[in-house]
Design a protein around this motif. Structure first.
Motif, mmCIF file in Angstrom:
data_model
loop_
_atom_site.group_PDB
_atom_site.id
_atom_site.type_symbol
_atom_site.label_atom_id
_atom_site.label_comp_id
_atom_site.label_asym_id
_atom_site.label_seq_id
_atom_site.Cartn_x
_atom_site.Cartn_y
_atom_site.Cartn_z
ATOM 1 N N ARG A 142 -25.047 16.736 25.067
ATOM 2 C CA ARG A 142 -24.649 16.053 23.823
ATOM 3 C C ARG A 142 -23.875 14.770 24.103
ATOM 4 O O ARG A 142 -23.991 13.806 23.339
ATOM 5 C CB ARG A 142 -23.779 16.977 22.963
ATOM 6 C CG ARG A 142 -24.456 18.261 22.548
ATOM 7 C CD ARG A 142 -23.606 19.041 21.548
ATOM 8 N NE ARG A 142 -22.318 19.452 22.111
ATOM 9 C CZ ARG A 142 -21.144 19.089 21.583
ATOM 10 N NH1 ARG A 142 -21.085 18.323 20.518
ATOM 11 N NH2 ARG A 142 -20.011 19.520 22.139
ATOM 12 N N PHE A 143 -23.100 14.766 25.166
ATOM 13 C CA PHE A 143 -22.269 13.609 25.512
ATOM 14 C C PHE A 143 -22.848 12.926 26.750
ATOM 15 O O PHE A 143 -23.401 13.579 27.639
ATOM 16 C CB PHE A 143 -20.841 14.035 25.827
ATOM 17 C CG PHE A 143 -20.037 14.515 24.650
ATOM 18 C CD1 PHE A 143 -20.625 14.749 23.411
ATOM 19 C CD2 PHE A 143 -18.680 14.755 24.792
ATOM 20 C CE1 PHE A 143 -19.877 15.202 22.330
ATOM 21 C CE2 PHE A 143 -17.913 15.199 23.722
ATOM 22 C CZ PHE A 143 -18.522 15.427 22.495
ATOM 23 N N THR A 144 -22.681 11.609 26.805
ATOM 24 C CA THR A 144 -23.122 10.829 27.965
ATOM 25 C C THR A 144 -22.010 9.873 28.364
ATOM 26 O O THR A 144 -21.537 9.075 27.532
ATOM 27 C CB THR A 144 -24.387 10.030 27.649
ATOM 28 O OG1 THR A 144 -25.432 10.923 27.240
ATOM 29 C CG2 THR A 144 -24.849 9.257 28.874
ATOM 30 N N ILE A 145 -21.620 9.938 29.625
ATOM 31 C CA ILE A 145 -20.624 9.013 30.150
ATOM 32 C C ILE A 145 -21.331 7.897 30.906
ATOM 33 O O ILE A 145 -22.334 8.139 31.589
ATOM 34 C CB ILE A 145 -19.599 9.741 31.054
ATOM 35 C CG1 ILE A 145 -18.444 8.815 31.417
ATOM 36 C CG2 ILE A 145 -20.265 10.329 32.293
ATOM 37 C CD1 ILE A 145 -17.290 9.534 32.110
ATOM 38 N N SER A 146 -20.822 6.689 30.769
ATOM 39 C CA SER A 146 -21.394 5.546 31.475
ATOM 40 C C SER A 146 -20.269 4.568 31.804
ATOM 41 O O SER A 146 -19.155 4.700 31.294
ATOM 42 C CB SER A 146 -22.472 4.868 30.632
ATOM 43 O OG SER A 146 -21.936 4.372 29.412
ATOM 44 N N ARG A 147 -20.586 3.614 32.655
ATOM 45 C CA ARG A 147 -19.583 2.632 33.035
ATOM 46 C C ARG A 147 -20.222 1.265 33.206
ATOM 47 O O ARG A 147 -21.419 1.161 33.499
ATOM 48 C CB ARG A 147 -18.871 3.045 34.325
ATOM 49 C CG ARG A 147 -19.760 3.112 35.557
ATOM 50 C CD ARG A 147 -19.001 3.744 36.748
ATOM 51 N NE ARG A 147 -17.891 2.908 37.187
ATOM 52 C CZ ARG A 147 -16.877 3.357 37.924
ATOM 53 N NH1 ARG A 147 -16.835 4.628 38.288
ATOM 54 N NH2 ARG A 147 -15.912 2.536 38.294
ATOM 55 N N ASP A 148 -19.409 0.233 33.021
ATOM 56 C CA ASP A 148 -19.831 -1.143 33.218
ATOM 57 C C ASP A 148 -18.767 -1.810 34.076
ATOM 58 O O ASP A 148 -17.702 -2.174 33.572
ATOM 59 C CB ASP A 148 -19.980 -1.855 31.872
ATOM 60 C CG ASP A 148 -20.537 -3.259 32.002
ATOM 61 O OD1 ASP A 148 -20.426 -3.853 33.099
ATOM 62 O OD2 ASP A 148 -21.062 -3.767 31.011
ATOM 63 N N ASN A 149 -19.040 -1.939 35.352
ATOM 64 C CA ASN A 149 -18.030 -2.483 36.259
ATOM 65 C C ASN A 149 -17.706 -3.939 35.949
ATOM 66 O O ASN A 149 -16.595 -4.398 36.199
ATOM 67 C CB ASN A 149 -18.491 -2.350 37.704
ATOM 68 C CG ASN A 149 -18.461 -0.910 38.190
ATOM 69 O OD1 ASN A 149 -17.888 -0.031 37.544
ATOM 70 N ND2 ASN A 149 -19.098 -0.664 39.321
#
Length: 114
Positions: free
Chosen positions: A65-72
């Motif tokens: 249900r949840f998605t973690i992401s990053r933008d360096n």
């Protein structure tokens, strides 16, 4: 190092919210980032983590249900929350793990209610 979370609010069951956390300082790209939450009357619990190599891990309660992401490039980590449930109601905190320290920021409140 300062962490600033945002994006919380009121959502209906089944709805979506996207949390953001911006990190000041230059250690972001070499650090793991994650989200914790604390519901009223409960202990803080792990939600999700993303390593500097983009490996992710989730609590069983949010998997799928949840998605973690990053933008360096933006020193930011995100938590896309879909299919929200009332039990997701909590204050959500972002956390940074560097090679020497752990940092947490102020939380953002997520309320799931009809």
């Amino acid at each position: 190092v300062q962490l600033q979370a945002s994006g919380g609010g009121l959502a209906q069951p089944g709805g979506s919210l996207r949390l953001s956390c911006v990190v000041s300082g230059s250690i972001f790209s070499n650090s793991s980032m994650g989200w914790y939450r604390q519901a009223p009357g409960k202990q803080r619990e792990f939600v999700a983590i993303i390593s500097k190599g983009y490996i992710t891990n989730y609590a069983d309660s949010v998997k799928g249900r949840f998605t973690i992401s990053r933008d360096n490039a933006k020193n930011s980590v995100y938590l896309q929350m879909n299919s929200l449930k009332p039990e997701d109601t909590a204050v959500y905190y972002c956390r940074l793990w560097s090679t020497s320290s752990i940092y947490s920021g102020q939380g953002t409140l997520v309320t799931v209610s009809s």
